[in-house]
Design a protein around this motif. Structure first.
Motif, PDB file in Angstrom:
ATOM      1  N   ARG A 155       0.776  -1.274   0.103  1.00  0.00           N
ATOM      2  CA  ARG A 155       0.054   0.041  -0.004  1.00  0.00           C
ATOM      3  C   ARG A 155       0.964   1.303  -0.021  1.00  0.00           C
ATOM      4  O   ARG A 155       1.801   1.301   0.655  1.00  0.00           O
ATOM      5  N   THR A 171       0.478   5.648  -0.042  1.00  0.00           N
ATOM      6  CA  THR A 171      -0.197   6.989  -0.063  1.00  0.00           C
ATOM      7  C   THR A 171       0.516   7.918  -0.907  1.00  0.00           C
ATOM      8  O   THR A 171       1.867   8.071  -0.478  1.00  0.00           O
ATOM      9  N   THR A 207      -4.630   6.570  -1.961  1.00  0.00           N
ATOM     10  CA  THR A 207      -3.732   5.389  -1.902  1.00  0.00           C
ATOM     11  C   THR A 207      -4.025   4.273  -2.946  1.00  0.00           C
ATOM     12  O   THR A 207      -5.004   4.580  -3.720  1.00  0.00           O
TER      13      THR A 207
END
Length: 281
Positions: free
Chosen positions: A94, A96, A103
Motif C-alpha cells: 500500500r 499513499t 492510496t
C-alpha cells in the motif's frame, strides 16, 4: 458522563493456508470475514477467489487493527500482503501519494494491481455456465450462442460494476429480465442480466465506480433459477469475460519511487521476519 477509553492500533501479521475458501482460511486464523473481503479486494484484479483458488494456496499479510479499551474494534488498512495462488506469487504494498493523500496498491516494482476490469462482478460465487457459441437454452430447448458467463448465487447477492463507467440502460429488458448495461472507456461495455432489483442510485445516465453495487442477483426474465448472466462487449462484439486480457493501470510515477522503495523494503522485512507478532504504534 463521557468516558474516554484508550485507543491503540496494532500492526498484526496474519498467515494462513487455503483448504476450501478464503473466508474459511481467514476464520481459522481467528480473524473475521471482513478481513477476507479486504484481501480479496486487493488481489481481485488478478485472482478470482472462487474459480482460481487451489488447496494449499497460502497468504501472509500485515494489517492494522484498532483496539478500544483493550478490545478489538475494527480493521484499518492492509499495508502489505503476499498471496501464492497456483504456485504464482502475488504481492501488494500500500502506498499513499504524499501530494494528494490518495492510496493504491502496487507490486514491489511499482506496477499497479488495478486492471481496467475486475475479474468477477460477484465477490464469492461459482460459474454455472460459460461463454459459448452453441449452448442448449434451458427454457427454449434450442441451441444458440450464450454470450455471457452465468454465476450462480443466492437471490439478493450484491452485484458490482467491474469498471468505472456510465449506465446506459437500467430496467426491464424482456428475456434478460431486470438488467443494467454500462459503457466503459476504451470501447468496452458490460451487461448484468436477471437482477432481482437495481442498486441504489442506478439509473440511465448515472456514473458508477469499479466495485460499486449496481444491482442484486435474481431470477427475472427467462431464468430457471437465481444467477447473474454477466456479459462483456469490446467494440460492440461479445467476448469471453473469463478469457479476456485487460490492460493494467498506470504504474507508480518515477518521482515517488524512492519513498515507495523504502516502504517496500521495510514492509518486506516485517512480512518475512516478524520480530514481534503484534506491534503497538
Amino acid at each position: 458522563r463521557i468516558i474516554d477509553y484508550p485507543v491503540v492500533k496494532k500492526l498484526v501479521l496474519i498467515e494462513g493456508r487455503i483448504e476450501d475458501s478464503l473466508i474459511s482460511a481467514i476464520n481459522k486464523t481467528g480473524e473475521q470475514d471482513l478481513l477476507a473481503l479486504m484481501l480479496a479486494d486487493i488481489f481481485g484484479w488478478d485472482i478470482d477467489f472462487y474459480l482460481d483458488l487451489r488447496k494449499d494456496d497460502t497468504f501472509r499479510l500485515l494489517v492494522e487493527k484498532k483496539y478500544i479499551n483493550g478490545r478489538f474494534s475494527s480493521y484499518e488498512q492492509i499495508l502489505a500482503a503476499y498471496f501464492i495462488n497456483q504456485r504464482h506469487l502475488y504481492e501488494a504494498f500500500r502506498f499513499t501519494y504524499p501530494d494528494s493523500s490518495q492510496t493504491d496498491y502496487f507490486d514491489s516494482k511499482g506496477n499497479s494491481l488495478r486492471r481496467e476490469f475486475l475479474k468477477s462482478p460477484l465477490k464469492y460465487t461459482r460459474v454455472s455456465s460459460r461463454f459459448s457459441l452453441r449452448r442448449l437454452h434451458p427454457i427454449r430447448k434450442i441451441y444458440r450462442p450464450h454470450y455471457g458467463v452465468d454465476f450462480a448465487a443466492p437471490v439478493g447477492t450484491p452485484v458490482q460494476a467491474t469498471a468505472d463507467g456510465l449506465v446506459t440502460f437500467a430496467g426491464w429488458n424482456g428475456g434478460a429480465g431486470r438488467m443494467v448495461k454500462i459503457k466503459h472507456s476504451h470501447s468496452y461495455e458490460t451487461m448484468y442480466l436477471h437482477l432481482s432489483r437495481l442498486g441504489p442510485g442506478i439509473y440511465r445516465g448515472a456514473r458508477v465506480r469499479s466495485g460499486q453495487v449496481i444491482g442484486y442477483v435474481g431470477s427475472s426474465g427467462e431464468s430457471t433459477g437465481p444467477h447473474l448472466d454477466y456479459r462483456l462487449l469490446y467494440h460492440g462484439q461479445y467476448v469471453n469475460p473469463l478469457g479476456w486480457k485487460f490492460q493494467p493501470a498506470e504504474p507508480l510515477g518515477e518521482k515517488y519511487r524512492p519513498e515507495f522503495n523504502q516502504q517496500v523494503e521495510n514492509l518486506r522485512q516485517l512480512l518475512l521476519y516478524p520480530l514481534p507478532l503484534f506491534a503497538d504504534y
